[in-house]
Design a protein around this motif. Structure first.
Motif, PDB file in Angstrom:
ATOM      1  N   SER A 118       0.391  -1.198   0.597  1.00 35.81           N
ATOM      2  CA  SER A 118       0.073  -0.183  -0.057  1.00 35.81           C
ATOM      3  C   SER A 118       0.365   1.385  -0.159  1.00 35.81           C
ATOM      4  O   SER A 118       0.598   2.085  -0.804  1.00 35.81           O
ATOM      5  CB  SER A 118      -1.090  -0.303   1.622  1.00 35.81           C
TER       6      SER A 118
ATOM      7  N   THR B 200      -7.905   2.725  -0.709  1.00 30.36           N
ATOM      8  CA  THR B 200      -7.959   0.858   0.297  1.00 30.36           C
ATOM      9  C   THR B 200      -7.342   0.133  -0.923  1.00 30.36           C
ATOM     10  O   THR B 200      -8.658  -0.591  -1.351  1.00 30.36           O
ATOM     11  CB  THR B 200      -9.285   0.837   1.098  1.00 30.36           C
TER      12      THR B 200
ATOM     13  N   GLN C  74      -7.144  -5.836   5.197  1.00 31.93           N
ATOM     14  CA  GLN C  74      -7.501  -4.124   4.294  1.00 31.93           C
ATOM     15  C   GLN C  74      -6.542  -3.019   4.692  1.00 31.93           C
ATOM     16  O   GLN C  74      -6.442  -2.539   6.679  1.00 31.93           O
ATOM     17  CB  GLN C  74      -9.071  -3.439   4.771  1.00 31.93           C
ATOM     18  N   CYS C  75      -6.237  -2.160   4.054  1.00 28.09           N
ATOM     19  CA  CYS C  75      -5.186  -1.127   4.568  1.00 28.09           C
ATOM     20  C   CYS C  75      -5.767  -0.205   3.647  1.00 28.09           C
ATOM     21  O   CYS C  75      -5.703   0.382   2.447  1.00 28.09           O
ATOM     22  CB  CYS C  75      -3.458  -1.669   3.966  1.00 28.09           C
ATOM     23  N   GLY C  76      -5.501   1.045   4.855  1.00 30.07           N
ATOM     24  CA  GLY C  76      -5.518   2.388   4.208  1.00 30.07           C
ATOM     25  C   GLY C  76      -5.108   2.802   3.732  1.00 30.07           C
ATOM     26  O   GLY C  76      -3.101   2.616   3.881  1.00 30.07           O
TER      27      GLY C  76
END
Length: 320
Positions: free
Chosen positions: A54, A62, A79-81
């Motif tokens: 990310s 995301t 999940q990684c913003g």
């Protein structure tokens, strides 16, 4: 330092890298769900990998990494913003008892956990924060196998994905236990990578050299040493430019409004059936284990209200 991602760039070659260490971010995940040791290892490695991937993207949204299979573990999700806010969950096979889960050998590989029959797949989704009309999230899918058979680790899966889907030579070193999730990424950029090398001459041996140095890392070193110590040990002879470190954190995006939207999608008839049978509807978020309860009055208000616009909470676990 913990809960921090450090980017760096080799000055005389088109090679970039990152080191990430997750402690509190990872502990927040483990505090909400009890996972067997091998599941902790794989899910923690996925969290470290997701942060590394990310952070390389020029993208507001995301990154979602999902692994599906037909083994004792059916699904792993991280999940990684774009701000490195993270959450993660794992779902075990239906019918797998707590005793059977606890008895899984600690050294069970990814292939043994989720891909024993060679049917597993990894899905990487980029979901923009602000979608244009008709815009769909970008999605890449890769099997958990290559021409030589099942891939044994998250690092192998993602190196395979980056090579075939993004055409970027990428190396990953990942490790996780009940305390920390850590990782290092090295990536060779196309051409000269836009760098201005010293004396106008590229060091063409840098990629092979730094990958060889990375290959000396053991799992124990990754977990026991701080990122700065690892970096100094590996690359003390290299000319490296460091960037401002970025903090990671745990954050779940579930809410009562999102759960209500999900119930509305299921339909009034189904929800009324649950109310008639149980007296209420109870939903647990798979990521943070937050409990949401809707009684008959709540349901009546939900279906009489105008459409909710918050979206659907993913990976919710409906328990009646």
């Amino acid at each position: 330092m913990n809960d921090q991602l450090q980017k760096f760039m080799f000055s005389a070659a088109p090679v970039r890298g990152e080191i990430v260490s997750l402690r509190s971010t990872w502990q927040e995940v483990l505090a909400r769900r009890r996972y067997p040791a091998p599941v902790q290892t794989v899910l923690g490695e996925m969290m470290a990998a997701c942060a590394l991937l990310s952070a390389n993207l020029k993208f507001d949204g995301t990154l979602i990494m999902q692994i599906f299979g037909d083994g004792p573990v059916r699904m792993l999700v991280v999940q990684c913003g774009s701000d490195l806010s993270m959450r993660a969950t794992a779902r075990l096979a239906d019918g797998l008892t707590p005793e059977e889960a606890a008895a899984l050998p600690a050294d069970t590989t990814l292939a043994g956990l989720i891909n024993p029959n060679g049917k597993g797949r990894c899905v990487i989704t980029l979901d923009p924060a602000s979608k244009q009309p008709g815009q769909q999230p970008y999605q890449g899918i890769v099997p958990l196998n290559d021409e030589d058979g099942p891939l044994a680790s998250i690092a192998e899966v993602l190196e395979h994905y980056m090579h075939h889907s993004e055409q970027l030579d990428t190396r990953l070193w990942l490790a996780a236990n009940g305390e920390r999730a850590v990782g290092m990424l090295l990536q060779k950029l196309p051409g000269d990578g836009g760098i201005v090398p010293h004396e106008n001459e590229l060091d063409t041996d840098t990629w092979e050299r730094v990958c060889t140095l990375g290959g000396t890392l053991s799992r124990e070193e990754l977990l026991e040493q701080e990122s700065e110590t690892l970096f100094r040990r590996l690359f003390w002879q290299e000319n490296v430019r460091h960037f401002e470190p970025v903090q990671t954190r745990f954050q779940c995006t579930c809410s009562r409004g999102k759960v209500g939207a999900m119930l509305k999608m299921l339909g009034r008839e189904e929800i009324d059936g649950v109310i008639e049978e149980r007296g209420h509807v109870e939903i647990h978020c798979d990521y943070c284990n937050q409990r949401y309860e809707f009684d008959p009055v709540d349901v009546a208000q939900l279906f009489s209200a105008p459409g909710l616009s918050e979206g659907v909470a993913p990976a919710a676990d409906q328990r009646h």
